[in-house]
Design a protein around this motif. Structure first.
Motif, PDB file in Angstrom:
ATOM      1  N   SER A 149      39.573  64.132  36.188  1.00 49.68           N
ATOM      2  CA  SER A 149      40.099  62.933  36.493  1.00 49.68           C
ATOM      3  C   SER A 149      41.079  62.424  35.420  1.00 49.68           C
ATOM      4  O   SER A 149      41.205  63.085  34.394  1.00 49.68           O
ATOM      5  CB  SER A 149      38.857  61.781  36.578  1.00 49.68           C
ATOM      6  N   TRP A 150      42.121  61.751  35.872  1.00 53.81           N
ATOM      7  CA  TRP A 150      43.139  61.299  35.121  1.00 53.81           C
ATOM      8  C   TRP A 150      43.346  59.746  34.969  1.00 53.81           C
ATOM      9  O   TRP A 150      43.132  58.958  36.203  1.00 53.81           O
ATOM     10  CB  TRP A 150      44.457  61.892  35.441  1.00 53.81           C
ATOM     11  N   ALA A 151      43.447  59.052  33.969  1.00 53.18           N
ATOM     12  CA  ALA A 151      44.060  57.779  33.846  1.00 53.18           C
ATOM     13  C   ALA A 151      45.630  57.645  33.647  1.00 53.18           C
ATOM     14  O   ALA A 151      46.058  58.592  32.962  1.00 53.18           O
ATOM     15  CB  ALA A 151      43.246  57.056  32.318  1.00 53.18           C
ATOM     16  N   LEU A 152      45.957  56.825  34.502  1.00 51.99           N
ATOM     17  CA  LEU A 152      47.607  56.932  34.382  1.00 51.99           C
ATOM     18  C   LEU A 152      48.071  55.477  34.103  1.00 51.99           C
ATOM     19  O   LEU A 152      47.453  54.406  34.503  1.00 51.99           O
ATOM     20  CB  LEU A 152      48.299  57.221  35.767  1.00 51.99           C
ATOM     21  N   ARG A 153      49.293  55.410  33.523  1.00 50.10           N
ATOM     22  CA  ARG A 153      49.898  54.163  33.251  1.00 50.10           C
ATOM     23  C   ARG A 153      51.413  54.074  33.814  1.00 50.10           C
ATOM     24  O   ARG A 153      52.063  55.090  33.566  1.00 50.10           O
ATOM     25  CB  ARG A 153      49.755  53.651  31.840  1.00 50.10           C
ATOM     26  N   LEU A 154      51.878  52.954  34.242  1.00 50.65           N
ATOM     27  CA  LEU A 154      53.485  52.827  34.708  1.00 50.65           C
ATOM     28  C   LEU A 154      53.998  52.504  33.505  1.00 50.65           C
ATOM     29  O   LEU A 154      53.857  51.280  32.873  1.00 50.65           O
ATOM     30  CB  LEU A 154      53.282  51.800  35.912  1.00 50.65           C
ATOM     31  N   PRO A 155      55.079  53.201  33.038  1.00 46.82           N
ATOM     32  CA  PRO A 155      55.931  52.904  31.918  1.00 46.82           C
ATOM     33  C   PRO A 155      56.508  51.244  31.898  1.00 46.82           C
ATOM     34  O   PRO A 155      56.900  51.048  33.175  1.00 46.82           O
ATOM     35  CB  PRO A 155      56.859  53.916  31.665  1.00 46.82           C
ATOM     36  N   THR A 156      56.661  50.536  30.963  1.00 51.67           N
ATOM     37  CA  THR A 156      57.217  49.310  31.042  1.00 51.67           C
ATOM     38  C   THR A 156      58.538  49.250  31.698  1.00 51.67           C
ATOM     39  O   THR A 156      58.867  48.150  32.164  1.00 51.67           O
ATOM     40  CB  THR A 156      57.020  48.592  29.705  1.00 51.67           C
ATOM     41  N   ASP A 157      59.251  50.230  31.676  1.00 46.96           N
ATOM     42  CA  ASP A 157      60.798  50.063  32.204  1.00 46.96           C
ATOM     43  C   ASP A 157      60.904  50.810  33.599  1.00 46.96           C
ATOM     44  O   ASP A 157      61.946  50.913  34.010  1.00 46.96           O
ATOM     45  CB  ASP A 157      61.737  50.843  31.258  1.00 46.96           C
ATOM     46  N   VAL A 158      59.543  51.032  34.251  1.00 49.05           N
ATOM     47  CA  VAL A 158      59.614  51.768  35.520  1.00 49.05           C
ATOM     48  C   VAL A 158      58.983  50.497  36.445  1.00 49.05           C
ATOM     49  O   VAL A 158      58.026  49.833  36.380  1.00 49.05           O
ATOM     50  CB  VAL A 158      59.142  53.050  35.749  1.00 49.05           C
ATOM     51  N   ARG A 159      59.719  50.337  37.908  1.00 46.59           N
ATOM     52  CA  ARG A 159      59.273  49.455  38.696  1.00 46.59           C
ATOM     53  C   ARG A 159      59.100  50.228  40.167  1.00 46.59           C
ATOM     54  O   ARG A 159      59.714  51.124  40.157  1.00 46.59           O
ATOM     55  CB  ARG A 159      60.039  48.099  38.838  1.00 46.59           C
ATOM     56  N   ILE A 160      57.885  49.806  40.868  1.00 45.35           N
ATOM     57  CA  ILE A 160      57.798  50.596  42.082  1.00 45.35           C
ATOM     58  C   ILE A 160      58.400  49.754  43.115  1.00 45.35           C
ATOM     59  O   ILE A 160      58.219  48.434  43.319  1.00 45.35           O
ATOM     60  CB  ILE A 160      56.300  50.744  42.495  1.00 45.35           C
ATOM     61  N   ASP A 161      59.373  50.208  43.810  1.00 44.03           N
ATOM     62  CA  ASP A 161      60.172  49.305  44.804  1.00 44.03           C
ATOM     63  C   ASP A 161      59.079  49.059  45.995  1.00 44.03           C
ATOM     64  O   ASP A 161      58.258  50.015  46.402  1.00 44.03           O
ATOM     65  CB  ASP A 161      61.367  50.113  45.406  1.00 44.03           C
ATOM     66  N   ARG A 162      59.136  47.867  46.580  1.00 42.75           N
ATOM     67  CA  ARG A 162      58.464  47.531  47.602  1.00 42.75           C
ATOM     68  C   ARG A 162      58.851  47.818  48.837  1.00 42.75           C
ATOM     69  O   ARG A 162      59.978  47.256  49.227  1.00 42.75           O
ATOM     70  CB  ARG A 162      57.970  46.040  47.698  1.00 42.75           C
ATOM     71  N   PRO A 163      58.282  48.889  49.489  1.00 39.66           N
ATOM     72  CA  PRO A 163      58.850  49.181  50.910  1.00 39.66           C
ATOM     73  C   PRO A 163      58.848  48.272  52.001  1.00 39.66           C
ATOM     74  O   PRO A 163      57.844  47.406  52.123  1.00 39.66           O
ATOM     75  CB  PRO A 163      57.988  50.487  51.374  1.00 39.66           C
TER      76      PRO A 163
END
Length: 329
Positions: A154-168
């Motif tokens: 298993s893996w723990a993941l984090r979204l970098p502060t300068d990355v945003r996920i576009d809302r489809p």
């Protein structure tokens, strides 16, 4: 070493030499020990991974499940000064949790707790029992040395502060909202539990147990459970995806604890839509980061890394196969 009679666990299999632990105490844990367990686990996480993700609310949510008998399912080892040095819990089936605080490792506590868990699991008729440990940690070396074998990663993941996920864009007839109604909460339970059971070998949790870890978890807010609904051919609504998240008190991140899409609604961008939605809401509540975890059974790692998330730690689930007559793991 003494045992507190008022809350005494079944110590079968717990082989500790009292002479090596003068003045120490072994007893079943109580609900008010949740903070001590969280502190011990946090110390282990910091030592083993450099990060802390556990918080007391996680322990409380687990322990307040109606199916969980704290006195029967836990054991704690306390130093002569009253500090919790090590603990284990075995609620049943093939999963357990345990930790030994770093200053007390190398004294046989981890082995004793593994023996205790295996004895209890064997008595319950389990074919195997295991737990996740950080890759490369003392826990991994100990359990592999005891004959435990890897089941999954298993893996723990984090979204970098300068990355945003576009809302489809959601198709017509689809919408996302808080799960505040009885119907939405029940539907979220079914979507999440049924999806997880596609790859998890366990019985479906009762709604009461599910609620204890979600809606009744300390600090719960309505936006922590969001559902994606669509108009059904009958003219009614149906919940086809759900996400449960919390604000991690350790560093103010949104942590996505559970995310699932119903089988007949997959590959339509619904998981991405829910992630973008809850991360956006988290920002409005002051969240400073966005995290989740997944494992090799789900096949979802590529989805999350494809959205820009990065692995922060890797864990292995190690398990012992239990023979009926064997006395140890």
């Amino acid at each position: 070493m003494t045992t507190e009679r008022a809350a005494s666990p079944d110590l079968t299999g717990l082989r500790l030499d009292p002479a090596a632990f003068p003045g120490w105490q072994v007893r079943a844990l109580r609900f008010d020990d949740a903070g001590a367990v969280a502190t011990a686990m946090a110390a282990s996480e910091l030592h083993d991974t450099g990060l802390v993700s556990i918080e007391e609310a996680d322990i409380v949510g687990d322990w307040q499940r109606p199916s969980f008998d704290i006195a029967a399912c836990t054991v704690g080892v306390f130093t002569s000064s009253g500090e919790l040095a090590a603990y284990a819990e075995y609620p049943g089936a093939d999963r357990y949790d345990a930790t030994v605080r770093p200053p007390y490792r190398g004294r046989g506590l981890g082995t004793a707790l593994a023996d205790w868990v295996c004895a209890r699991a064997r008595a319950k008729g389990a074919a195997m029992v295991g737990m996740p440990v950080p890759a490369g940690s003392d826990g991994e070396r100990l359990l592999r040395g005891l004959g435990f074998a890897e089941r999954w990663t298993s893996w723990a993941l984090r979204l970098p502060t300068d990355v945003r996920i576009d809302r489809p864009h959601l198709p017509d007839g689809h919408r996302i909202r808080n799960a505040t109604s009885v119907a939405d909460r029940s539907a979220a339970y079914d979507v999440l539990e049924d999806a997880f059971l596609e790859w998890s070998d366990r019985r479906k949790a009762t709604y009461a147990d599910f609620a204890a870890q979600t809606y009744e978890r300390p600090g719960f807010a309505d936006w922590h459970m969001r559902v994606l609904c669509r108009d059904a051919p009958t003219g009614e609504e149906e919940v086809v995806a759900a996400v449960f998240s919390v604000i991690d008190s350790n560093h103010g991140s949104v942590y996505v604890d559970r995310l699932a899409v119903r089988a007949d609604a997959r590959r339509q961008g619904h998981a991405r839509a829910l992630l973008a939605d809850v991360f956006e809401i988290g920002r409005t509540h002051g969240a400073t980061g966005f995290e989740l975890s997944t494992d090799s059974r789900t096949g979802a790692l590529g989805l999350y890394t494809g959205l820009g998330m990065e692995v922060t730690s890797t864990w292995v689930n190690l398990a012992a196969r239990l023979g009926v007559t064997s006395s140890g793991p």
